[in-house]
Design a protein around this motif. Structure first.
Motif, PDB file in Angstrom:
ATOM      1  N   SER A   1     -60.307 -23.720   9.823  1.00  0.00           N
ATOM      2  CA  SER A   1     -60.257 -23.188  11.200  1.00  0.00           C
ATOM      3  C   SER A   1     -61.262 -23.879  12.116  1.00  0.00           C
ATOM      4  N   LEU A   2     -61.437 -25.175  11.905  1.00  0.00           N
ATOM      5  CA  LEU A   2     -62.393 -25.924  12.733  1.00  0.00           C
ATOM      6  C   LEU A   2     -61.773 -26.287  14.080  1.00  0.00           C
ATOM      7  N   ASP A   3     -62.639 -26.375  15.071  1.00  0.00           N
ATOM      8  CA  ASP A   3     -62.165 -26.873  16.365  1.00  0.00           C
ATOM      9  C   ASP A   3     -61.865 -28.361  16.226  1.00  0.00           C
ATOM     10  N   PRO A   4     -60.872 -28.837  16.988  1.00  0.00           N
ATOM     11  CA  PRO A   4     -60.570 -30.270  16.912  1.00  0.00           C
ATOM     12  C   PRO A   4     -61.734 -31.122  17.410  1.00  0.00           C
ATOM     13  N   LEU A   5     -61.890 -32.287  16.842  1.00  0.00           N
ATOM     14  CA  LEU A   5     -62.957 -33.198  17.266  1.00  0.00           C
ATOM     15  C   LEU A   5     -62.403 -34.175  18.301  1.00  0.00           C
ATOM     16  N   GLN A   6     -63.333 -34.762  19.065  1.00  0.00           N
ATOM     17  CA  GLN A   6     -62.908 -35.765  20.026  1.00  0.00           C
ATOM     18  C   GLN A   6     -63.659 -37.057  19.792  1.00  0.00           C
ATOM     19  N   GLY A   7     -62.970 -38.157  19.993  1.00  0.00           N
ATOM     20  CA  GLY A   7     -63.615 -39.462  19.890  1.00  0.00           C
ATOM     21  C   GLY A   7     -64.292 -39.653  18.545  1.00  0.00           C
ATOM     22  N   ASP A   8     -65.584 -40.001  18.623  1.00  0.00           N
ATOM     23  CA  ASP A   8     -66.332 -40.296  17.407  1.00  0.00           C
ATOM     24  C   ASP A   8     -66.950 -39.067  16.769  1.00  0.00           C
ATOM     25  N   GLU A   9     -66.704 -37.926  17.355  1.00  0.00           N
ATOM     26  CA  GLU A   9     -67.353 -36.722  16.855  1.00  0.00           C
ATOM     27  C   GLU A   9     -67.077 -36.498  15.369  1.00  0.00           C
ATOM     28  N   VAL A  10     -68.074 -35.963  14.712  1.00  0.00           N
ATOM     29  CA  VAL A  10     -67.893 -35.600  13.304  1.00  0.00           C
ATOM     30  C   VAL A  10     -68.537 -34.235  13.067  1.00  0.00           C
ATOM     31  N   TYR A  11     -68.166 -33.631  12.003  1.00  0.00           N
ATOM     32  CA  TYR A  11     -68.905 -32.471  11.520  1.00  0.00           C
ATOM     33  C   TYR A  11     -69.938 -32.969  10.518  1.00  0.00           C
ATOM     34  N   GLN A  12     -71.179 -32.581  10.762  1.00  0.00           N
ATOM     35  CA  GLN A  12     -72.258 -33.063   9.903  1.00  0.00           C
ATOM     36  C   GLN A  12     -72.828 -31.877   9.120  1.00  0.00           C
ATOM     37  N   VAL A  13     -73.025 -32.127   7.848  1.00  0.00           N
ATOM     38  CA  VAL A  13     -73.632 -31.090   7.007  1.00  0.00           C
ATOM     39  C   VAL A  13     -75.134 -31.372   6.896  1.00  0.00           C
ATOM     40  N   TRP A  14     -75.922 -30.313   6.988  1.00  0.00           N
ATOM     41  CA  TRP A  14     -77.377 -30.463   6.893  1.00  0.00           C
ATOM     42  C   TRP A  14     -77.915 -29.530   5.833  1.00  0.00           C
ATOM     43  N   LEU A  15     -78.868 -30.044   5.075  1.00  0.00           N
ATOM     44  CA  LEU A  15     -79.645 -29.160   4.201  1.00  0.00           C
ATOM     45  C   LEU A  15     -81.000 -29.005   4.855  1.00  0.00           C
TER      46      LEU A  15
ATOM     47  N   GLN B   1     -86.879 -28.556   8.292  1.00  0.00           N
ATOM     48  CA  GLN B   1     -86.495 -29.942   8.493  1.00  0.00           C
ATOM     49  C   GLN B   1     -85.093 -30.189   7.952  1.00  0.00           C
ATOM     50  N   PRO B   2     -84.209 -30.675   8.813  1.00  0.00           N
ATOM     51  CA  PRO B   2     -82.842 -30.906   8.372  1.00  0.00           C
ATOM     52  C   PRO B   2     -82.671 -32.261   7.683  1.00  0.00           C
ATOM     53  N   TYR B   3     -81.921 -32.289   6.610  1.00  0.00           N
ATOM     54  CA  TYR B   3     -81.580 -33.536   5.942  1.00  0.00           C
ATOM     55  C   TYR B   3     -80.069 -33.710   6.004  1.00  0.00           C
ATOM     56  N   ARG B   4     -79.660 -34.931   6.321  1.00  0.00           N
ATOM     57  CA  ARG B   4     -78.225 -35.213   6.359  1.00  0.00           C
ATOM     58  C   ARG B   4     -77.625 -35.018   4.976  1.00  0.00           C
ATOM     59  N   ALA B   5     -76.517 -34.353   4.929  1.00  0.00           N
ATOM     60  CA  ALA B   5     -75.913 -34.126   3.632  1.00  0.00           C
ATOM     61  C   ALA B   5     -74.409 -34.330   3.710  1.00  0.00           C
ATOM     62  N   GLY B   6     -74.024 -35.357   4.435  1.00  0.00           N
ATOM     63  CA  GLY B   6     -72.623 -35.697   4.491  1.00  0.00           C
ATOM     64  C   GLY B   6     -71.948 -35.270   5.775  1.00  0.00           C
ATOM     65  N   SER B   7     -70.935 -36.028   6.150  1.00  0.00           N
ATOM     66  CA  SER B   7     -70.200 -35.663   7.348  1.00  0.00           C
ATOM     67  C   SER B   7     -68.711 -35.753   7.059  1.00  0.00           C
ATOM     68  N   PHE B   8     -67.946 -35.100   7.896  1.00  0.00           N
ATOM     69  CA  PHE B   8     -66.498 -35.154   7.711  1.00  0.00           C
ATOM     70  C   PHE B   8     -65.793 -34.927   9.037  1.00  0.00           C
ATOM     71  N   LYS B   9     -64.546 -35.308   9.063  1.00  0.00           N
ATOM     72  CA  LYS B   9     -63.714 -35.020  10.230  1.00  0.00           C
ATOM     73  C   LYS B   9     -62.689 -33.967   9.832  1.00  0.00           C
ATOM     74  N   SER B  10     -62.254 -33.227  10.818  1.00  0.00           N
ATOM     75  CA  SER B  10     -61.254 -32.207  10.519  1.00  0.00           C
ATOM     76  C   SER B  10     -59.862 -32.797  10.692  1.00  0.00           C
ATOM     77  N   ASN B  11     -58.920 -32.293   9.944  1.00  0.00           N
ATOM     78  CA  ASN B  11     -57.543 -32.763  10.111  1.00  0.00           C
ATOM     79  C   ASN B  11     -56.831 -31.899  11.147  1.00  0.00           C
ATOM     80  N   GLN B  12     -55.551 -32.142  11.330  1.00  0.00           N
ATOM     81  CA  GLN B  12     -54.835 -31.419  12.379  1.00  0.00           C
ATOM     82  C   GLN B  12     -54.768 -29.926  12.116  1.00  0.00           C
ATOM     83  N   GLN B  13     -54.886 -29.587  10.874  1.00  0.00           N
ATOM     84  CA  GLN B  13     -54.880 -28.155  10.550  1.00  0.00           C
ATOM     85  C   GLN B  13     -56.267 -27.538  10.692  1.00  0.00           C
TER      86      GLN B  13
END
Lengths: 258, 189
Positions: free
Chosen positions: A183-197, A202-214
Protein backbone atom coordinates in the motif's frame (compact mmCIF):
# COMPACT_ATOMS: atom_id res chain seq x y z
CA UNK A 1 -22.67 26.24 12.46
CA UNK A 2 -20.88 24.48 9.67
CA UNK A 3 -20.75 20.78 9.27
CA UNK A 4 -18.04 18.62 10.79
CA UNK A 5 -15.97 18.23 7.64
CA UNK A 6 -15.46 21.97 7.61
CA UNK A 7 -13.76 21.88 10.98
CA UNK A 8 -10.54 20.20 9.97
CA UNK A 9 -8.59 23.44 9.81
CA UNK A 10 -9.78 24.74 13.14
CA UNK A 11 -9.25 21.35 14.72
CA UNK A 12 -5.71 21.21 13.40
CA UNK A 13 -4.97 24.65 14.77
CA UNK A 14 -6.54 23.88 18.13
CA UNK A 15 -9.36 26.38 17.87
CA UNK A 16 -12.25 24.10 18.72
CA UNK A 17 -13.64 24.05 22.23
CA UNK A 18 -13.21 20.82 24.10
CA UNK A 19 -16.75 19.85 23.28
CA UNK A 20 -16.40 20.69 19.61
CA UNK A 21 -13.13 18.82 19.44
CA UNK A 22 -14.75 15.74 20.92
CA UNK A 23 -17.59 15.91 18.46
CA UNK A 24 -15.13 16.31 15.63
CA UNK A 25 -13.07 13.36 16.82
CA UNK A 26 -16.18 11.23 16.91
CA UNK A 27 -16.91 12.29 13.36
CA UNK A 28 -13.31 11.61 12.42
CA UNK A 29 -13.69 7.97 13.35
CA UNK A 30 -16.06 7.42 10.48
CA UNK A 31 -15.06 10.05 7.93
CA UNK A 32 -12.21 8.90 5.75
CA UNK A 33 -12.00 12.20 3.93
CA UNK A 34 -11.33 14.03 7.16
CA UNK A 35 -8.81 11.44 8.29
CA UNK A 36 -7.03 11.83 5.00
CA UNK A 37 -7.08 15.61 5.15
CA UNK A 38 -5.76 15.65 8.66
CA UNK A 39 -3.06 13.17 7.82
CA UNK A 40 -2.06 15.28 4.87
CA UNK A 41 -1.93 18.47 6.91
CA UNK A 42 0.28 16.78 9.49
CA UNK A 43 2.56 15.36 6.89
CA UNK A 44 2.88 18.54 4.93
CA UNK A 45 3.64 20.65 7.98
CA UNK A 46 5.76 18.25 9.95
CA UNK A 47 9.11 19.72 9.00
CA UNK A 48 8.02 23.37 9.20
CA UNK A 49 9.33 23.90 12.75
CA UNK A 50 12.79 23.50 11.25
CA UNK A 51 12.20 26.74 9.38
CA UNK A 52 12.92 28.47 12.68
CA UNK A 53 16.33 30.04 12.95
CA UNK A 54 18.16 28.41 15.83
CA UNK A 55 18.24 30.91 18.69
CA UNK A 56 20.31 30.44 21.81
CA UNK A 57 18.01 30.43 24.83
CA UNK A 58 18.91 32.74 27.71
CA UNK A 59 21.01 30.98 30.33
CA UNK A 60 18.53 31.43 33.15
CA UNK A 61 15.55 30.21 31.21
CA UNK A 62 15.98 26.58 32.10
CA UNK A 63 15.87 27.24 35.80
CA UNK A 64 12.85 29.50 35.42
CA UNK A 65 10.91 27.06 33.33
CA UNK A 66 11.63 24.03 35.48
CA UNK A 67 10.94 25.94 38.69
CA UNK A 68 7.64 27.12 37.29
CA UNK A 69 6.69 23.59 36.27
CA UNK A 70 7.63 22.04 39.59
CA UNK A 71 5.89 24.78 41.54
CA UNK A 72 2.75 24.34 39.48
CA UNK A 73 3.00 20.61 40.11
CA UNK A 74 3.10 21.16 43.85
CA UNK A 75 0.06 23.37 43.90
CA UNK A 76 -2.01 21.29 41.54
CA UNK A 77 -1.39 17.83 42.85
CA UNK A 78 0.36 15.88 45.55
CA UNK A 79 4.12 15.85 45.06
CA UNK A 80 4.97 17.66 48.27
CA UNK A 81 8.73 17.47 48.22
CA UNK A 82 10.15 20.62 46.80
CA UNK A 83 13.83 20.19 46.71
CA UNK A 84 15.60 23.37 45.81
CA UNK A 85 19.06 22.05 46.49
CA UNK A 86 18.51 19.05 44.41
CA UNK A 87 17.17 20.95 41.49
CA UNK A 88 19.97 23.46 41.40
CA UNK A 89 22.64 20.88 41.78
CA UNK A 90 21.09 18.74 39.14
CA UNK A 91 21.02 21.73 36.86
CA UNK A 92 24.74 22.00 37.30
CA UNK A 93 25.08 18.33 36.78
CA UNK A 94 23.19 18.58 33.55
CA UNK A 95 25.21 21.49 32.37
CA UNK A 96 28.35 19.55 33.00
CA UNK A 97 26.93 16.55 31.30
CA UNK A 98 25.92 18.62 28.34
CA UNK A 99 29.33 20.17 28.08
CA UNK A 100 30.90 16.77 28.37
CA UNK A 101 28.64 15.38 25.73
CA UNK A 102 29.59 18.16 23.39
CA UNK A 103 33.22 17.47 23.93
CA UNK A 104 33.32 13.73 24.08
CA UNK A 105 30.41 12.20 22.29
CA UNK A 106 30.48 14.28 19.22
CA UNK A 107 33.47 14.09 16.98
CA UNK A 108 33.17 16.75 14.32
CA UNK A 109 32.27 14.38 11.53
CA UNK A 110 29.40 13.04 13.55
CA UNK A 111 27.71 16.30 14.31
CA UNK A 112 25.58 16.71 11.24
CA UNK A 113 24.45 13.16 11.69
CA UNK A 114 23.47 13.75 15.28
CA UNK A 115 21.54 16.82 14.31
CA UNK A 116 19.97 14.77 11.59
CA UNK A 117 18.74 12.58 14.37
CA UNK A 118 16.75 15.46 15.74
CA UNK A 119 15.46 16.35 12.33
CA UNK A 120 14.80 12.77 11.62
CA UNK A 121 12.73 12.47 14.71
CA UNK A 122 10.81 15.56 13.77
CA UNK A 123 10.10 14.49 10.28
CA UNK A 124 9.03 11.04 11.00
CA UNK A 125 6.16 9.49 12.75
CA UNK A 126 7.52 6.11 12.61
CA UNK A 127 10.69 4.45 13.38
CA UNK A 128 11.84 1.03 12.65
CA UNK A 129 14.58 -1.45 12.67
CA UNK A 130 16.86 -3.13 10.28
CA UNK A 131 18.72 -2.81 7.02
CA UNK A 132 18.50 -3.53 3.32
CA UNK A 133 20.53 -3.33 0.15
CA UNK A 134 20.53 -0.85 -2.65
CA UNK A 135 19.05 -3.42 -4.96
CA UNK A 136 16.50 -1.43 -6.76
CA UNK A 137 13.55 -3.15 -8.24
CA UNK A 138 11.16 -5.22 -6.32
CA UNK A 139 12.74 -8.25 -5.03
CA UNK A 140 11.21 -11.35 -3.71
CA UNK A 141 12.23 -11.53 -0.11
CA UNK A 142 14.17 -14.64 0.73
CA UNK A 143 11.80 -16.25 3.10
CA UNK A 144 12.37 -19.86 2.40
CA UNK A 145 14.68 -22.69 3.23
CA UNK A 146 15.83 -23.18 6.75
CA UNK A 147 16.47 -19.57 7.50
CA UNK A 148 15.77 -18.65 11.03
CA UNK A 149 13.86 -15.53 11.90
CA UNK A 150 15.67 -13.75 14.69
CA UNK A 151 13.34 -10.83 15.06
CA UNK A 152 10.31 -9.56 13.24
CA UNK A 153 8.54 -6.24 13.55
CA UNK A 154 5.63 -4.48 12.00
CA UNK A 155 6.33 -0.94 10.84
CA UNK A 156 3.64 1.63 11.21
CA UNK A 157 3.14 5.19 10.21
CA UNK A 158 0.73 7.82 11.19
CA UNK A 159 -1.73 8.79 8.57
CA UNK A 160 -0.62 6.41 5.90
CA UNK A 161 -2.11 3.22 4.67
CA UNK A 162 1.29 1.86 3.85
CA UNK A 163 2.45 -1.05 5.92
CA UNK A 164 5.62 -3.01 6.16
CA UNK A 165 7.20 -5.83 8.03
CA UNK A 166 10.87 -6.23 8.72
CA UNK A 167 12.52 -9.43 9.72
CA UNK A 168 16.07 -10.24 10.65
CA UNK A 169 16.86 -13.63 9.28
CA UNK A 170 19.83 -15.78 9.99
CA UNK A 171 21.06 -17.66 6.94
CA UNK A 172 23.78 -19.89 8.13
CA UNK A 173 26.63 -17.56 8.92
CA UNK A 174 24.97 -14.44 7.68
CA UNK A 175 22.19 -12.22 8.94
CA UNK A 176 19.82 -10.69 6.46
CA UNK A 177 17.34 -7.92 6.96
CA UNK A 178 14.23 -8.45 4.91
CA UNK A 179 11.68 -5.72 4.47
CA UNK A 180 8.37 -6.07 2.69
CA UNK A 181 5.97 -3.23 2.20
CA UNK A 182 2.53 -2.76 0.72
CA UNK A 183 0.00 0.00 0.00
CA UNK A 184 2.86 2.38 -0.77
CA UNK A 185 2.33 5.70 -2.45
CA UNK A 186 3.64 5.79 -6.00
CA UNK A 187 7.15 7.18 -6.45
CA UNK A 188 8.16 9.86 -8.90
CA UNK A 189 11.32 10.21 -10.92
CA UNK A 190 14.35 8.98 -9.02
CA UNK A 191 12.55 8.66 -5.74
CA UNK A 192 13.13 5.52 -3.75
CA UNK A 193 12.01 4.07 -0.49
CA UNK A 194 15.00 3.88 1.80
CA UNK A 195 15.28 1.61 4.79
CA UNK A 196 17.18 2.88 7.83
CA UNK A 197 18.43 1.17 10.92
CA UNK A 198 18.79 3.52 13.82
CA UNK A 199 21.30 3.22 16.56
CA UNK A 200 21.62 6.01 19.12
CA UNK A 201 19.67 8.41 16.94
CA UNK A 202 21.98 7.77 14.07
CA UNK A 203 20.45 6.33 10.93
CA UNK A 204 22.30 3.76 8.84
CA UNK A 205 21.31 2.97 5.28
CA UNK A 206 19.90 -0.48 5.09
CA UNK A 207 18.74 -0.84 1.55
CA UNK A 208 16.37 0.88 -0.78
CA UNK A 209 13.60 -0.20 -3.07
CA UNK A 210 11.02 1.07 -5.49
CA UNK A 211 7.37 0.25 -5.33
CA UNK A 212 5.60 -1.50 -8.17
CA UNK A 213 2.27 -0.50 -9.65
CA UNK A 214 0.47 -2.35 -6.95
CA UNK A 215 2.29 -0.28 -4.36
CA UNK A 216 4.36 -3.19 -3.18
CA UNK A 217 8.04 -3.27 -2.55
CA UNK A 218 10.64 -5.36 -0.81
CA UNK A 219 14.32 -5.56 -0.20
CA UNK A 220 16.77 -7.92 1.42
CA UNK A 221 19.92 -6.53 2.94
CA UNK A 222 22.95 -8.38 4.10
CA UNK A 223 23.84 -7.18 7.56
CA UNK A 224 27.49 -7.82 6.78
CA UNK A 225 27.43 -4.67 4.64
CA UNK A 226 26.64 -2.47 7.57
CA UNK A 227 29.34 -0.27 8.98
CA UNK A 228 27.93 -0.57 12.40
CA UNK A 229 26.63 -3.51 14.22
CA UNK A 230 24.85 -4.15 17.35
CA UNK A 231 22.05 -2.69 19.17
CA UNK A 232 19.50 -1.31 16.80
CA UNK A 233 16.94 0.96 18.42
CA UNK A 234 14.59 1.24 15.53
CA UNK A 235 13.93 0.68 11.87
CA UNK A 236 12.39 3.23 9.58
CA UNK A 237 11.42 3.66 5.95
CA UNK A 238 11.52 7.05 4.32
CA UNK A 239 10.82 8.32 0.86
CA UNK A 240 14.03 9.77 -0.56
CA UNK A 241 14.59 11.95 -3.63
CA UNK A 242 17.07 9.38 -4.92
CA UNK A 243 19.00 6.34 -3.79
CA UNK A 244 21.98 8.35 -2.53
CA UNK A 245 20.78 9.92 0.71
CA UNK A 246 23.30 9.37 3.47
CA UNK A 247 20.86 10.66 6.03
CA UNK A 248 17.10 10.79 5.68
CA UNK A 249 16.11 13.73 3.48
CA UNK A 250 12.52 12.81 2.98
CA UNK A 251 9.61 12.03 5.20
CA UNK A 252 9.77 8.96 7.30
CA UNK A 253 6.78 6.92 6.22
CA UNK A 254 6.86 4.09 8.67
CA UNK A 255 8.86 2.92 11.59
CA UNK A 256 9.05 0.57 14.49
CA UNK A 257 11.13 0.28 17.55
CA UNK A 258 13.32 -2.75 17.75
CA UNK B 1 20.17 7.04 23.03
CA UNK B 2 19.79 4.81 25.98
CA UNK B 3 16.23 5.76 26.73
CA UNK B 4 13.62 6.69 24.20
CA UNK B 5 11.39 9.72 24.57
CA UNK B 6 8.56 7.36 25.24
CA UNK B 7 10.38 5.85 28.19
CA UNK B 8 11.37 9.28 29.42
CA UNK B 9 7.80 10.42 29.20
CA UNK B 10 6.64 7.49 31.29
CA UNK B 11 9.07 8.57 34.00
CA UNK B 12 7.77 12.13 33.86
CA UNK B 13 4.27 10.82 34.31
CA UNK B 14 5.62 9.15 37.45
CA UNK B 15 6.84 12.50 38.73
CA UNK B 16 10.53 12.13 38.02
CA UNK B 17 11.96 15.64 37.96
CA UNK B 18 15.30 14.67 36.50
CA UNK B 19 13.55 13.26 33.49
CA UNK B 20 11.60 16.43 32.86
CA UNK B 21 14.95 18.16 32.88
CA UNK B 22 16.31 15.67 30.40
CA UNK B 23 13.43 16.29 28.03
CA UNK B 24 13.87 19.99 28.58
CA UNK B 25 17.53 19.86 27.64
CA UNK B 26 16.78 17.90 24.56
CA UNK B 27 14.08 20.17 23.19
CA UNK B 28 14.88 23.55 24.70
CA UNK B 29 16.54 25.13 21.73
CA UNK B 30 14.17 23.78 19.13
CA UNK B 31 11.03 24.78 21.01
CA UNK B 32 12.41 28.17 21.98
CA UNK B 33 13.46 28.94 18.42
CA UNK B 34 10.13 27.69 17.12
CA UNK B 35 8.18 29.85 19.56
CA UNK B 36 10.21 32.86 18.46
CA UNK B 37 9.52 32.00 14.85
CA UNK B 38 5.81 31.87 15.63
CA UNK B 39 5.61 34.95 17.81
CA UNK B 40 8.59 37.06 16.81
CA UNK B 41 8.97 37.75 20.51
CA UNK B 42 11.71 36.28 22.69
CA UNK B 43 10.02 37.17 25.97
CA UNK B 44 6.82 35.55 24.91
CA UNK B 45 8.75 32.51 23.71
CA UNK B 46 10.11 32.03 27.19
CA UNK B 47 6.61 32.14 28.61
CA UNK B 48 5.53 29.63 26.01
CA UNK B 49 8.18 27.16 27.13
CA UNK B 50 7.21 27.70 30.72
CA UNK B 51 3.59 27.01 29.87
CA UNK B 52 4.46 23.93 27.83
CA UNK B 53 6.51 22.37 30.59
CA UNK B 54 3.89 23.20 33.19
CA UNK B 55 1.34 21.44 31.00
CA UNK B 56 3.55 18.40 30.67
CA UNK B 57 4.50 18.23 34.33
CA UNK B 58 0.96 18.75 35.61
CA UNK B 59 -0.53 16.40 33.00
CA UNK B 60 -2.64 19.07 31.38
CA UNK B 61 -1.15 17.90 28.16
CA UNK B 62 -0.89 14.15 27.99
CA UNK B 63 1.14 12.33 25.42
CA UNK B 64 -0.18 9.06 24.08
CA UNK B 65 1.58 6.88 21.60
CA UNK B 66 -1.36 6.98 19.25
CA UNK B 67 -0.73 10.70 18.87
CA UNK B 68 2.39 9.91 16.91
CA UNK B 69 5.98 10.60 17.81
CA UNK B 70 6.77 12.41 21.02
CA UNK B 71 8.82 15.01 19.18
CA UNK B 72 5.91 15.87 16.89
CA UNK B 73 3.61 16.02 19.86
CA UNK B 74 5.74 18.36 21.95
CA UNK B 75 6.17 20.64 18.95
CA UNK B 76 2.41 20.70 18.46
CA UNK B 77 1.78 21.49 22.12
CA UNK B 78 4.26 24.33 21.76
CA UNK B 79 2.53 25.63 18.70
CA UNK B 80 -0.90 25.61 20.33
CA UNK B 81 0.43 27.21 23.46
CA UNK B 82 2.15 29.91 21.49
CA UNK B 83 -0.86 30.66 19.32
CA UNK B 84 -2.93 30.83 22.47
CA UNK B 85 -0.62 33.21 24.27
CA UNK B 86 -0.36 35.45 21.26
CA UNK B 87 -4.14 35.63 21.16
CA UNK B 88 -4.29 36.47 24.82
CA UNK B 89 -1.81 39.27 24.31
CA UNK B 90 -3.50 40.42 21.20
CA UNK B 91 -1.16 43.35 21.26
CA UNK B 92 0.92 42.52 18.28
CA UNK B 93 -0.31 42.68 14.80
CA UNK B 94 2.21 40.21 13.66
CA UNK B 95 2.81 40.68 10.00
CA UNK B 96 4.96 38.77 7.61
CA UNK B 97 7.68 41.39 7.63
CA UNK B 98 8.23 41.11 11.31
CA UNK B 99 9.79 37.76 10.90
CA UNK B 100 13.00 39.55 10.21
CA UNK B 101 13.37 41.00 13.67
CA UNK B 102 14.15 37.72 15.23
CA UNK B 103 16.50 38.19 18.15
CA UNK B 104 20.12 37.68 17.56
CA UNK B 105 21.06 34.33 16.34
CA UNK B 106 23.20 32.04 18.27
CA UNK B 107 26.86 31.47 17.73
CA UNK B 108 27.02 30.00 14.26
CA UNK B 109 30.02 27.91 15.10
CA UNK B 110 27.95 25.42 16.98
CA UNK B 111 28.29 22.64 14.54
CA UNK B 112 25.61 20.37 15.78
CA UNK B 113 23.13 22.84 14.41
CA UNK B 114 24.50 22.59 10.92
CA UNK B 115 21.87 20.21 9.69
CA UNK B 116 19.01 22.11 11.24
CA UNK B 117 20.31 25.33 9.67
CA UNK B 118 20.63 23.72 6.29
CA UNK B 119 17.18 22.27 6.40
CA UNK B 120 15.83 25.54 7.70
CA UNK B 121 17.38 27.44 4.84
CA UNK B 122 15.90 25.04 2.34
CA UNK B 123 12.47 25.33 3.86
CA UNK B 124 12.62 29.13 4.03
CA UNK B 125 13.83 29.22 0.46
CA UNK B 126 10.97 26.98 -0.59
CA UNK B 127 8.52 29.28 1.18
CA UNK B 128 9.99 32.28 -0.60
CA UNK B 129 9.64 30.53 -3.94
CA UNK B 130 5.90 30.25 -3.53
CA UNK B 131 3.49 32.69 -5.10
CA UNK B 132 2.88 35.49 -2.65
CA UNK B 133 -0.65 34.46 -1.81
CA UNK B 134 0.55 30.96 -1.03
CA UNK B 135 3.34 32.25 1.19
CA UNK B 136 0.73 34.25 3.04
CA UNK B 137 -1.52 31.22 3.26
CA UNK B 138 1.20 29.08 4.83
CA UNK B 139 2.04 31.85 7.22
CA UNK B 140 -1.49 32.62 8.34
CA UNK B 141 -2.44 28.99 8.67
CA UNK B 142 0.63 27.38 10.17
CA UNK B 143 2.86 30.01 11.69
CA UNK B 144 0.13 32.38 12.81
CA UNK B 145 -2.38 29.63 13.44
CA UNK B 146 -5.43 31.68 12.52
CA UNK B 147 -8.91 30.19 12.38
CA UNK B 148 -10.44 29.32 9.07
CA UNK B 149 -12.76 32.30 9.36
CA UNK B 150 -9.92 34.68 10.12
CA UNK B 151 -7.98 33.43 7.13
CA UNK B 152 -11.04 33.89 4.95
CA UNK B 153 -11.40 37.46 6.13
CA UNK B 154 -7.73 38.25 5.89
CA UNK B 155 -7.49 36.93 2.36
CA UNK B 156 -10.93 37.95 1.19
CA UNK B 157 -11.93 34.42 0.39
CA UNK B 158 -15.19 32.57 0.84
CA UNK B 159 -14.96 30.43 3.96
CA UNK B 160 -15.46 27.26 1.96
CA UNK B 161 -12.42 27.76 -0.23
CA UNK B 162 -9.91 28.32 2.54
CA UNK B 163 -9.22 24.66 3.16
CA UNK B 164 -8.47 24.00 -0.49
CA UNK B 165 -6.15 26.98 -0.70
CA UNK B 166 -4.23 25.88 2.36
CA UNK B 167 -3.85 22.42 0.98
CA UNK B 168 -2.66 23.71 -2.36
CA UNK B 169 -0.15 26.06 -0.77
CA UNK B 170 1.28 23.30 1.41
CA UNK B 171 1.51 20.92 -1.50
CA UNK B 172 3.34 23.47 -3.58
CA UNK B 173 5.63 24.14 -0.68
CA UNK B 174 6.51 20.51 -0.43
CA UNK B 175 7.14 20.03 -4.12
CA UNK B 176 9.18 23.24 -4.09
CA UNK B 177 11.17 21.74 -1.27
CA UNK B 178 11.83 18.55 -3.19
CA UNK B 179 12.93 20.61 -6.18
CA UNK B 180 15.38 22.59 -4.14
CA UNK B 181 16.72 19.50 -2.48
CA UNK B 182 17.25 17.82 -5.80
CA UNK B 183 18.94 20.82 -7.34
CA UNK B 184 20.74 22.19 -4.35
CA UNK B 185 21.94 18.81 -3.32
CA UNK B 186 23.28 20.11 -0.06
CA UNK B 187 23.17 16.60 1.22
CA UNK B 188 23.76 14.71 -1.92
CA UNK B 189 27.33 13.63 -1.74
Amino acid sequence: MYKECEKVIDYFNGHLTEQEAQAFEAHLETCEDCQEELRELRELTEHLPLASEPVEPPAEMKQNVLDAAFTAGETTDEEPEANEDKSSSSVDRYKEKQAEKRKLDKPAWLMPVLAAGLIFSLMGNMYAVFQTTQSDEDEAPPVESTDEVLQRVQLQGEGTNANATAAMINQGTEDMLVVQAGSLDPLQGDEVYQVWLINDDQPYRAGSFKSNQQGEGAVAYSMAQLQSEGDWDAIAISKEPNANSETPQGEVMMSSEL
Amino acid sequence: MSRTDKELYALIADGDKGTLEEIYDKYEKLLYSFAIKLSGDATLAEEVLQEVFIKIWTHKAVYQEKKGKFSSWIVTVTRYTCIDLIRKRKDENVSLEEETDIPEEQDPSTEDLAEWREQGQLIRQAIRNLAEEQTIMVDLFYFKGLTQREIAEECNLPLGTVKGRIRLALKHLNSELSNIQEKGGVHDV
